[in-house]
Design a protein around this motif. Structure first.
Motif, short mmCIF file in Angstrom:
data_model
loop_
_atom_site.label_atom_id
_atom_site.label_comp_id
_atom_site.label_asym_id
_atom_site.label_seq_id
_atom_site.Cartn_x
_atom_site.Cartn_y
_atom_site.Cartn_z
N ALA A 20 0.83 -1.20 0.00
CA ALA A 20 0.00 0.00 0.00
C ALA A 20 0.87 1.25 0.00
O ALA A 20 0.56 2.23 -0.69
CB ALA A 20 -0.93 -0.01 1.21
N ALA A 21 1.95 1.22 0.77
CA ALA A 21 2.86 2.37 0.80
C ALA A 21 3.46 2.61 -0.58
O ALA A 21 3.61 3.76 -1.03
CB ALA A 21 3.96 2.14 1.83
N ALA A 22 3.79 1.53 -1.28
CA ALA A 22 4.35 1.66 -2.63
C ALA A 22 3.31 2.20 -3.61
O ALA A 22 3.62 3.06 -4.46
CB ALA A 22 4.87 0.31 -3.10
N GLY A 70 -2.21 18.47 -2.63
CA GLY A 70 -1.31 17.36 -2.33
C GLY A 70 -1.80 16.43 -1.24
O GLY A 70 -1.12 15.45 -0.91
N GLY A 71 -2.97 16.70 -0.68
CA GLY A 71 -3.47 15.86 0.40
C GLY A 71 -4.99 15.76 0.40
O GLY A 71 -5.64 15.92 -0.64
N LEU A 72 -5.54 15.47 1.57
CA LEU A 72 -6.99 15.35 1.73
C LEU A 72 -7.66 16.69 1.45
O LEU A 72 -7.27 17.72 2.02
CB LEU A 72 -7.30 14.89 3.15
N GLY A 90 3.41 10.57 -4.81
CA GLY A 90 4.73 11.05 -4.44
C GLY A 90 4.93 11.14 -2.94
O GLY A 90 5.87 11.80 -2.47
N TRP A 91 4.06 10.49 -2.18
CA TRP A 91 4.18 10.50 -0.72
C TRP A 91 5.32 9.59 -0.26
O TRP A 91 5.62 8.58 -0.90
CB TRP A 91 2.90 10.02 -0.07
N GLN A 92 5.91 9.94 0.88
CA GLN A 92 6.89 9.08 1.54
C GLN A 92 6.22 8.46 2.77
O GLN A 92 5.49 9.15 3.50
CB GLN A 92 8.13 9.86 1.97
N PHE A 93 6.47 7.18 3.00
CA PHE A 93 5.90 6.51 4.17
C PHE A 93 6.94 6.41 5.27
O PHE A 93 8.05 5.92 5.04
CB PHE A 93 5.39 5.11 3.80
N ARG A 94 6.60 6.88 6.46
CA ARG A 94 7.48 6.85 7.60
C ARG A 94 6.82 6.05 8.71
O ARG A 94 5.79 6.47 9.25
CB ARG A 94 7.78 8.28 8.09
N ARG A 95 7.40 4.90 9.05
CA ARG A 95 6.83 4.09 10.11
C ARG A 95 7.02 4.78 11.46
O ARG A 95 8.06 5.40 11.72
CB ARG A 95 7.49 2.71 10.15
N ALA A 96 6.00 4.63 12.33
CA ALA A 96 6.11 5.12 13.69
C ALA A 96 6.94 4.10 14.49
O ALA A 96 7.46 3.12 13.93
CB ALA A 96 4.73 5.31 14.29
N GLY A 97 7.04 4.29 15.79
CA GLY A 97 7.83 3.37 16.60
C GLY A 97 7.26 1.97 16.63
O GLY A 97 6.11 1.73 16.24
N SER A 98 8.06 1.02 17.10
CA SER A 98 7.65 -0.38 17.13
C SER A 98 6.40 -0.59 17.98
O SER A 98 5.62 -1.52 17.74
CB SER A 98 8.79 -1.25 17.68
N TYR A 113 2.04 0.85 12.21
CA TYR A 113 1.38 2.09 11.78
C TYR A 113 2.43 3.12 11.42
O TYR A 113 3.52 3.16 12.00
CB TYR A 113 0.51 2.61 12.92
N GLY A 114 2.11 3.96 10.43
CA GLY A 114 3.04 5.00 10.05
C GLY A 114 2.34 6.12 9.30
O GLY A 114 1.12 6.08 9.07
N MET A 115 3.12 7.12 8.90
CA MET A 115 2.57 8.33 8.29
C MET A 115 3.00 8.47 6.84
O MET A 115 4.16 8.23 6.49
CB MET A 115 3.05 9.57 9.07
N PHE A 116 2.06 8.87 6.00
CA PHE A 116 2.37 9.33 4.66
C PHE A 116 2.75 10.81 4.78
O PHE A 116 2.00 11.60 5.37
CB PHE A 116 1.18 9.20 3.73
N GLN A 117 3.88 11.17 4.19
CA GLN A 117 4.31 12.55 4.26
C GLN A 117 4.65 13.10 2.89
O GLN A 117 5.03 12.37 1.99
CB GLN A 117 5.54 12.69 5.17
N GLU A 118 4.47 14.42 2.77
CA GLU A 118 4.88 15.15 1.58
C GLU A 118 5.74 16.31 2.05
O GLU A 118 5.26 17.15 2.83
CB GLU A 118 3.67 15.66 0.80
N ASP A 119 6.99 16.31 1.65
CA ASP A 119 7.94 17.34 2.08
C ASP A 119 7.98 17.46 3.60
O ASP A 119 8.05 18.56 4.16
CB ASP A 119 7.59 18.69 1.46
N GLY A 120 7.90 16.30 4.28
CA GLY A 120 8.00 16.28 5.72
C GLY A 120 6.71 16.55 6.47
O GLY A 120 6.68 16.47 7.70
N ALA A 121 5.64 16.87 5.76
CA ALA A 121 4.34 17.16 6.39
C ALA A 121 3.43 15.94 6.28
O ALA A 121 3.28 15.38 5.18
CB ALA A 121 3.68 18.36 5.73
N THR A 122 2.81 15.54 7.36
CA THR A 122 1.93 14.38 7.35
C THR A 122 0.63 14.71 6.63
O THR A 122 -0.06 15.68 6.98
CB THR A 122 1.62 13.92 8.78
N VAL A 123 0.29 13.89 5.62
CA VAL A 123 -0.92 14.10 4.82
C VAL A 123 -1.94 12.98 4.99
O VAL A 123 -3.11 13.14 4.62
CB VAL A 123 -0.58 14.27 3.33
#
Length: 269
Positions: free
Chosen positions: A24-26, A135-137, A33-41, A46-56
């Motif tokens: 799904a992240a891919a 770029g987001g919702l 063009g979103w980047q997926f950043r996983r949260a802690g273990s 669970y993690g965040m989709f980000q665009e230029d460092g901002a969570t979208v």
């Protein structure tokens, strides 16, 4: 359209439940063009989709038994316990009761009287998405089997205002939902009544709209990534160009390039 001032009743979060988080992240990374950043273990994948460092948006593995991949829209509440009581009193169901996410806030999940799932977020240190709009919702929409009942339910739970907008021909009306007292400038979503024979799964559901600069190019990318088109790119006067899709796992979402209010509707005709 949506803003990130996040008054009570406004959408303030959206996440995707998936069987395959990496896939799904891919898919959405290639599409938007979103980047997926996983949260802690401790967040269980669970993690965040980000665009230029901002969570979208956000993404995580499905948590409920028999759950299907789907986007969930969250609405701001100052008190998740009070909202839970309001949902029950208005005829909705509680999928999971309010629970804390560290010091970030509290969430709870519900179904409305016609089966549409949604959730609320009571902010702590995390108020909501960093970025909405370009770029987001950019919009939220409920497809329902009973728009009158939906208006009654969500009005009771969130104190939304509603405006009925006639559709062409005999197609009925589209209901625009706005924050209490916000008028059209405070609108954040719509309600559309459809028969069970038209709804893809035969039941009501919420879906997010994501803003893109080129709807048709995004549709092509989604299809190339394994998605399916429910409605191809279509121009809607005063709204813009939109398309309705399912991702590679079957989750519903939509694309929108909003109309430029500075450009007359008949420009170029």
């Amino acid at each position: 359209m949506l803003t990130n001032d996040y008054v009570p009743g406004a959408p303030n979060w959206v996440d995707l439940g998936s069987r395959d988080v990496a896939a799904a992240a891919a898919f959405y990374g290639d599409l938007f063009g979103w980047q997926f950043r996983r949260a802690g273990s401790e967040m269980g994948g669970y993690g965040m989709f980000q665009e230029d460092g901002a969570t979208v948006a956000a993404l995580g593995p499905l948590q409920e038994e028999h759950a299907q991949p789907a986007w969930t829209v969250y609405f701001h509440t100052p008190d998740a316990d009070a909202t839970t009581k309001a949902v029950e009193q208005a005829g909705g169901g509680v999928r999971f009761p309010p629970m804390a996410v560290a010091d970030q806030g509290r969430l709870a999940g519900y179904t409305d009287p016609d089966g549409a799932e949604f959730a609320v977020w009571e902010p702590g240190t995390l108020v909501g998405l960093d970025k909405v709009g370009a770029g987001g919702l950019c919009w939220t929409e409920l497809y329902t089997t009973d728009s009158a009942r939906a208006k009654q339910f969500y009005g009771a739970v969130f104190d939304w205002d509603f405006e009925d907008m006639p559709l062409p021909g005999d197609a009925g009306s589209y209901v625009v939902a706005s924050r209490s007292g916000g008028g059209q400038e405070g609108s954040h979503g719509g309600i559309m009544q459809l028969g069970t024979d038209v709804l893809p799964e035969g039941t009501s559901y919420w879906q997010p709209y994501f803003s893109v600069s080129d709807v048709d190019a995004a549709v092509d990318k989604a299809v190339a990534g394994g998605g399916a088109v429910l409605m191809p790119g279509t121009d809607l006067a005063g709204v813009g160009r939109l398309a309705l899709l399912r991702d590679a796992e079957g989750a519903f979402f939509a694309l929108l390039r909003a109309a430029d209010p500075a450009v007359p509707a008949d420009a170029g005709s």
